[in-house]
Motif scaffolding. Structure first.
Motif, PDB file in Angstrom:
ATOM      1  N   ARG A 176       0.832  -1.202   0.000  1.00 25.78           N
ATOM      2  CA  ARG A 176       0.000   0.000   0.000  1.00 25.78           C
ATOM      3  C   ARG A 176       0.870   1.256   0.000  1.00 25.78           C
ATOM      4  NH1 ARG A 176      -5.026  -1.431  -1.672  1.00 25.78           N
ATOM      5  NH2 ARG A 176      -5.966  -3.023  -0.351  1.00 25.78           N
ATOM      6  N   ASP A 177       1.991   1.225   0.754  1.00 23.67           N
ATOM      7  CA  ASP A 177       2.912   2.360   0.745  1.00 23.67           C
ATOM      8  C   ASP A 177       3.461   2.587  -0.653  1.00 23.67           C
ATOM      9  OD1 ASP A 177       2.643   2.645   3.504  1.00 23.67           O
ATOM     10  OD2 ASP A 177       4.344   1.348   3.927  1.00 23.67           O
ATOM     11  N   LEU A 178       3.879   1.503  -1.288  1.00 26.07           N
ATOM     12  CA  LEU A 178       4.460   1.599  -2.633  1.00 26.07           C
ATOM     13  C   LEU A 178       3.427   2.103  -3.635  1.00 26.07           C
ATOM     14  CD1 LEU A 178       6.435  -1.766  -2.578  1.00 26.07           C
ATOM     15  CD2 LEU A 178       7.411   0.529  -2.422  1.00 26.07           C
ATOM     16  N   GLU A 179       2.200   1.649  -3.491  1.00 29.44           N
ATOM     17  CA  GLU A 179       1.130   2.075  -4.391  1.00 29.44           C
ATOM     18  C   GLU A 179       0.872   3.570  -4.251  1.00 29.44           C
ATOM     19  OE1 GLU A 179      -2.642  -0.436  -5.984  1.00 29.44           O
ATOM     20  OE2 GLU A 179      -2.537  -0.112  -3.834  1.00 29.44           O
ATOM     21  N   ALA A 180       0.940   4.065  -3.007  1.00 28.06           N
ATOM     22  CA  ALA A 180       0.750   5.493  -2.787  1.00 28.06           C
ATOM     23  C   ALA A 180       1.924   6.302  -3.329  1.00 28.06           C
ATOM     24  CB  ALA A 180       0.569   5.774  -1.296  1.00 28.06           C
ATOM     25  N   LEU A 181       3.140   5.760  -3.183  1.00 30.77           N
ATOM     26  CA  LEU A 181       4.339   6.499  -3.574  1.00 30.77           C
ATOM     27  C   LEU A 181       4.574   6.475  -5.080  1.00 30.77           C
ATOM     28  CD1 LEU A 181       6.843   8.041  -2.666  1.00 30.77           C
ATOM     29  CD2 LEU A 181       7.961   5.843  -2.256  1.00 30.77           C
ATOM     30  N   TYR A 182       4.423   5.309  -5.701  1.00 24.39           N
ATOM     31  CA  TYR A 182       4.737   5.146  -7.129  1.00 24.39           C
ATOM     32  C   TYR A 182       3.488   4.916  -7.968  1.00 24.39           C
ATOM     33  CZ  TYR A 182       9.397   4.173  -5.194  1.00 24.39           C
ATOM     34  OH  TYR A 182      10.595   4.252  -4.512  1.00 24.39           O
ATOM     35  N   GLY A 183       2.309   5.191  -7.394  1.00 25.83           N
ATOM     36  CA  GLY A 183       1.027   4.819  -7.988  1.00 25.83           C
ATOM     37  C   GLY A 183       0.914   4.843  -9.498  1.00 25.83           C
ATOM     38  N   PRO A 184       1.174   5.978 -10.174  1.00 26.35           N
ATOM     39  CA  PRO A 184       0.998   6.029 -11.631  1.00 26.35           C
ATOM     40  C   PRO A 184       1.908   5.081 -12.401  1.00 26.35           C
ATOM     41  CG  PRO A 184       1.138   8.243 -10.702  1.00 26.35           C
ATOM     42  CD  PRO A 184       1.525   7.301  -9.611  1.00 26.35           C
ATOM     43  N   ALA A 185       2.996   4.641 -11.768  1.00 23.30           N
ATOM     44  CA  ALA A 185       3.959   3.774 -12.455  1.00 23.30           C
ATOM     45  C   ALA A 185       3.692   2.297 -12.225  1.00 23.30           C
ATOM     46  CB  ALA A 185       5.389   4.104 -11.995  1.00 23.30           C
ATOM     47  N   LEU A 186       2.700   1.976 -11.366  1.00 22.77           N
ATOM     48  CA  LEU A 186       2.458   0.585 -10.982  1.00 22.77           C
ATOM     49  C   LEU A 186       1.073   0.114 -11.402  1.00 22.77           C
ATOM     50  CD1 LEU A 186       3.870   0.600  -7.318  1.00 22.77           C
ATOM     51  CD2 LEU A 186       5.084   0.082  -9.443  1.00 22.77           C
ATOM     52  N   LEU A 187       0.959  -1.203 -11.531  1.00 20.35           N
ATOM     53  CA  LEU A 187      -0.311  -1.836 -11.884  1.00 20.35           C
ATOM     54  C   LEU A 187      -0.493  -3.041 -10.975  1.00 20.35           C
ATOM     55  CD1 LEU A 187      -2.642  -1.680 -13.988  1.00 20.35           C
ATOM     56  CD2 LEU A 187      -1.353  -3.317 -15.351  1.00 20.35           C
ATOM     57  N   ARG A 188      -1.625  -3.109 -10.283  1.00 22.07           N
ATOM     58  CA  ARG A 188      -1.852  -4.250  -9.392  1.00 22.07           C
ATOM     59  C   ARG A 188      -2.191  -5.477 -10.223  1.00 22.07           C
ATOM     60  NH1 ARG A 188      -2.249  -5.387  -4.125  1.00 22.07           N
ATOM     61  NH2 ARG A 188      -1.865  -3.208  -3.552  1.00 22.07           N
ATOM     62  N   VAL A 189      -1.525  -6.577  -9.905  1.00 23.57           N
ATOM     63  CA  VAL A 189      -1.687  -7.840 -10.630  1.00 23.57           C
ATOM     64  C   VAL A 189      -2.584  -8.789  -9.841  1.00 23.57           C
ATOM     65  CG1 VAL A 189      -0.484  -9.816 -11.638  1.00 23.57           C
ATOM     66  CG2 VAL A 189       0.570  -7.552 -11.687  1.00 23.57           C
ATOM     67  N   HIS A 190      -2.339  -8.864  -8.554  1.00 24.15           N
ATOM     68  CA  HIS A 190      -3.236  -9.561  -7.640  1.00 24.15           C
ATOM     69  C   HIS A 190      -3.024  -8.968  -6.264  1.00 24.15           C
ATOM     70  CE1 HIS A 190       0.089 -12.004  -6.071  1.00 24.15           C
ATOM     71  NE2 HIS A 190       0.379 -12.385  -7.294  1.00 24.15           N
ATOM     72  N   ARG A 191      -3.697  -9.491  -5.268  1.00 23.65           N
ATOM     73  CA  ARG A 191      -3.683  -8.864  -3.942  1.00 23.65           C
ATOM     74  C   ARG A 191      -2.270  -8.669  -3.408  1.00 23.65           C
ATOM     75  NH1 ARG A 191      -7.054 -11.090   1.325  1.00 23.65           N
ATOM     76  NH2 ARG A 191      -6.475  -9.399   2.749  1.00 23.65           N
ATOM     77  N   GLY A 192      -1.370  -9.589  -3.727  1.00 24.61           N
ATOM     78  CA  GLY A 192      -0.023  -9.530  -3.168  1.00 24.61           C
ATOM     79  C   GLY A 192       1.049  -9.103  -4.144  1.00 24.61           C
ATOM     80  N   CYS A 193       0.684  -8.473  -5.258  1.00 24.74           N
ATOM     81  CA  CYS A 193       1.689  -8.148  -6.266  1.00 24.74           C
ATOM     82  C   CYS A 193       1.352  -6.879  -7.031  1.00 24.74           C
ATOM     83  CB  CYS A 193       1.836  -9.311  -7.249  1.00 24.74           C
ATOM     84  SG  CYS A 193       3.067  -9.022  -8.540  1.00 24.74           S
ATOM     85  N   LEU A 194       2.367  -6.023  -7.185  1.00 25.85           N
ATOM     86  CA  LEU A 194       2.296  -4.829  -8.027  1.00 25.85           C
ATOM     87  C   LEU A 194       3.357  -4.947  -9.108  1.00 25.85           C
ATOM     88  CD1 LEU A 194       2.148  -2.117  -5.212  1.00 25.85           C
ATOM     89  CD2 LEU A 194       0.242  -2.817  -6.671  1.00 25.85           C
ATOM     90  N   ALA A 195       2.996  -4.662 -10.346  1.00 24.30           N
ATOM     91  CA  ALA A 195       3.950  -4.709 -11.458  1.00 24.30           C
ATOM     92  C   ALA A 195       4.315  -3.293 -11.883  1.00 24.30           C
ATOM     93  CB  ALA A 195       3.354  -5.466 -12.651  1.00 24.30           C
ATOM     94  N   VAL A 196       5.573  -3.095 -12.259  1.00 20.50           N
ATOM     95  CA  VAL A 196       6.014  -1.823 -12.822  1.00 20.50           C
ATOM     96  C   VAL A 196       5.571  -1.802 -14.281  1.00 20.50           C
ATOM     97  CG1 VAL A 196       7.997  -0.373 -13.357  1.00 20.50           C
ATOM     98  CG2 VAL A 196       7.956  -1.704 -11.236  1.00 20.50           C
ATOM     99  N   LYS A 197       4.797  -0.803 -14.668  1.00 24.25           N
ATOM    100  CA  LYS A 197       4.162  -0.804 -15.988  1.00 24.25           C
ATOM    101  C   LYS A 197       5.154  -0.944 -17.134  1.00 24.25           C
ATOM    102  CE  LYS A 197       0.014   1.835 -14.726  1.00 24.25           C
ATOM    103  NZ  LYS A 197      -0.714   3.109 -14.872  1.00 24.25           N
ATOM    104  N   THR A 198       6.306  -0.267 -17.036  1.00 22.76           N
ATOM    105  CA  THR A 198       7.262  -0.309 -18.144  1.00 22.76           C
ATOM    106  C   THR A 198       7.878  -1.686 -18.332  1.00 22.76           C
ATOM    107  OG1 THR A 198       8.999   0.492 -16.655  1.00 22.76           O
ATOM    108  CG2 THR A 198       7.838   2.138 -17.996  1.00 22.76           C
ATOM    109  N   SER A 199       7.739  -2.569 -17.342  1.00 22.67           N
ATOM    110  CA  SER A 199       8.319  -3.918 -17.449  1.00 22.67           C
ATOM    111  C   SER A 199       7.375  -4.899 -18.143  1.00 22.67           C
ATOM    112  CB  SER A 199       8.657  -4.456 -16.056  1.00 22.67           C
ATOM    113  OG  SER A 199       7.480  -4.812 -15.342  1.00 22.67           O
TER     114      SER A 199
END
Length: 240
Positions: A176-199
């Motif tokens: 949740r911290d990472l989502e707030a900090l890097y939000g526009p650059a991340l995409l949630r994949v499932h409850r326990g995982c965030l992906a960096v969009k450029t990857s």
């Protein structure tokens, strides 16, 4: 000392929590112009002090912080509302209520600093910037690496890992911290995982309910939850 100090209103029903938050904010160069123990006091203080930002707890007697935030959104459009809470299950509902950011309890100085810096940018009319580096621990080393070197942030066994095909390290933050900090650059994949969009390279369908996210550097495909699949496909189609 902050070059652009904010006038802050702190609303929390626990005096000790208000004191700690006020001390941290003042250490960061900001001014606490009022405190409130419930929503009614907070609303009165808003009209009296006209703060730049409201640090708002969710669980207070009577009206909740989320209910108050939703009511304040229209009459105080310039007010930055930052949720300060021990709960990590409210972000979507909070943003719908006009909350601009949130900080999880126990409050860490660096996370509060990030949230208040975003509020400073809003006050100055500047676009909010997304940090381009992430702090990770690899063995005995602590490093700052470009966000573009990370494919995913994944919660594993009580920790959060930053991973790519050539990188694996611990991150001292919740998803949740990472989502707030890097939000526009991340995409949630499932409850326990965030992906960096450029990857992200694409999606592989292995069955009616088995969809996997593919990465440019050939990191092992990551399962996508049924709930998040439409958002992943929308990003692949439209880049947003």
């Amino acid at each position: 000392m902050n070059a652009t100090p904010l006038d802050l209103l702190i609303a929390d029903d626990e005096p000790i929590a208000r004191q700690r938050l006020a001390a941290l904010a003042e250490e960061l160069g900001h001014r606490v112009v009022a405190e409130a123990g419930h929503a009614g006091e907070a609303e009165q203080a808003l009209g009296r002090c006209q703060p730049d930002a409201l640090l708002l707890d969710i669980d207070m007697p009577g009206e909740s912080g989320l209910e108050l935030a939703a009511r304040l959104h229209k009459p105080y459009p310039e007010l930055t509302v930052i949720l300060v809470t021990a709960h990590d299950r409210f972000p979507l509902e909070a943003f719908e209520a006009g909350v601009r950011d949130y900080v999880l309890k126990p409050v860490r100085r660096e996370r509060l600093e990030q949230a208040l810096q975003r509020a400073v940018q809003q006050k100055q009319g500047r676009p909010q910037t997304v940090p381009n580096e992430v702090h990770i621990t690899v063995g005995r080393r602590e490093e700052r690496v470009p966000l573009e070197r990370v494919d995913i942030f994944i919660a594993e066994g009580g920790y959060v890992m930053a991973r790519s095909a050539r990188l694996a390290g611990f991150v001292d933050a919740r998803l949740r911290d990472l989502e707030a900090l890097y939000g526009p650059a991340l995409l949630r994949v499932h409850r326990g995982c965030l992906a960096v969009k450029t990857s992200i390279k694409g999606v592989e369908n292995l069955g009616p309910t088995d969809n996997r996210l593919l990465f440019h550097d050939d990191l092992d495909p990551m399962p996508i939850s049924r709930r998040q699949l439409p958002r992943v496909r929308e990003y692949l189609r439209n880049g947003s």
